[in-house]
Scaffold this motif. Structure first.
Motif, short mmCIF file in Angstrom:
data_model
loop_
_atom_site.label_atom_id
_atom_site.label_comp_id
_atom_site.label_asym_id
_atom_site.label_seq_id
_atom_site.Cartn_x
_atom_site.Cartn_y
_atom_site.Cartn_z
N CYS A 222 -20.38 10.79 -0.58
CA CYS A 222 -19.65 11.51 -1.62
C CYS A 222 -18.54 10.62 -2.22
N HIS A 223 -18.70 10.28 -3.49
CA HIS A 223 -17.74 9.43 -4.19
C HIS A 223 -16.35 10.07 -4.23
N PHE A 224 -16.29 11.35 -4.54
CA PHE A 224 -15.00 12.03 -4.65
C PHE A 224 -14.33 12.19 -3.29
N CYS A 225 -15.13 12.26 -2.22
CA CYS A 225 -14.58 12.30 -0.86
C CYS A 225 -13.85 10.99 -0.57
N HIS A 226 -14.48 9.87 -0.93
CA HIS A 226 -13.86 8.56 -0.73
C HIS A 226 -12.58 8.43 -1.55
N MET A 227 -12.60 8.95 -2.78
CA MET A 227 -11.41 8.90 -3.63
C MET A 227 -10.27 9.69 -2.99
N ALA A 228 -10.58 10.87 -2.46
CA ALA A 228 -9.56 11.71 -1.83
C ALA A 228 -8.98 11.02 -0.60
N LYS A 229 -9.84 10.45 0.24
CA LYS A 229 -9.36 9.78 1.45
C LYS A 229 -8.55 8.53 1.11
N ASP A 230 -8.96 7.80 0.08
CA ASP A 230 -8.19 6.63 -0.37
C ASP A 230 -6.81 7.07 -0.89
N PHE A 231 -6.76 8.19 -1.59
CA PHE A 231 -5.50 8.73 -2.10
C PHE A 231 -4.57 9.09 -0.93
N PHE A 232 -5.13 9.75 0.09
CA PHE A 232 -4.32 10.10 1.26
C PHE A 232 -3.78 8.84 1.94
N LYS A 233 -4.65 7.85 2.14
CA LYS A 233 -4.23 6.61 2.80
C LYS A 233 -3.15 5.89 1.99
N ALA A 234 -3.33 5.83 0.67
CA ALA A 234 -2.36 5.14 -0.19
C ALA A 234 -0.99 5.81 -0.16
N ASN A 235 -0.98 7.11 0.12
CA ASN A 235 0.27 7.87 0.15
C ASN A 235 0.73 8.18 1.57
N ASN A 236 0.14 7.50 2.56
CA ASN A 236 0.51 7.67 3.97
C ASN A 236 0.44 9.13 4.42
N VAL A 237 -0.62 9.81 4.00
CA VAL A 237 -0.85 11.21 4.39
C VAL A 237 -1.87 11.21 5.53
N ALA A 238 -1.45 11.70 6.69
CA ALA A 238 -2.37 11.81 7.82
C ALA A 238 -3.34 12.95 7.54
N PHE A 239 -4.61 12.75 7.88
CA PHE A 239 -5.60 13.79 7.63
C PHE A 239 -6.68 13.75 8.70
N THR A 240 -7.33 14.90 8.87
CA THR A 240 -8.48 15.01 9.75
C THR A 240 -9.71 15.07 8.87
N ASP A 241 -10.70 14.23 9.18
CA ASP A 241 -11.91 14.13 8.38
C ASP A 241 -13.10 14.64 9.18
#
Length: 77
Positions: A12-31
């Motif tokens: 999923c392209h948009f999934c990768h975009m969302a995860k990259d956005f979280f990483k760029a903004n230092n947002v911890a997330f569960t995938d």
């Protein structure tokens, strides 16, 4: 700190975009990879009512798709 969960698939392209956005903004997330995790796929469908990914949960707010302005607003960035 917000509790961020993303239901995604590896292709999923948009999934990768969302995860990259979280990483760029230092947002911890569960995938959760709903391509292989059938239990999490069922949970995602129960919460969102659909099979489309990404489904992003920020605390109690549900976002379907990569809606960057809404995600940024909910995260306060």
């Amino acid at each position: 700190m917000k509790n961020v969960t993303i239901y995604s698939t590896p292709t999923c392209h948009f999934c990768h975009m969302a995860k990259d956005f979280f990483k760029a903004n230092n947002v911890a997330f569960t995938d959760y990879n709903v391509a292989t995790d059938l239990e999490k796929r069922k949970e995602m469908v129960e919460k969102s009512g659909q099979m489309g990914v990404p489904v992003i949960l920020i605390d109690n707010d549900l976002i379907v798709g990569f809606n960057k302005p809404q995600i940024a607003k909910l995260l306060g960035i």
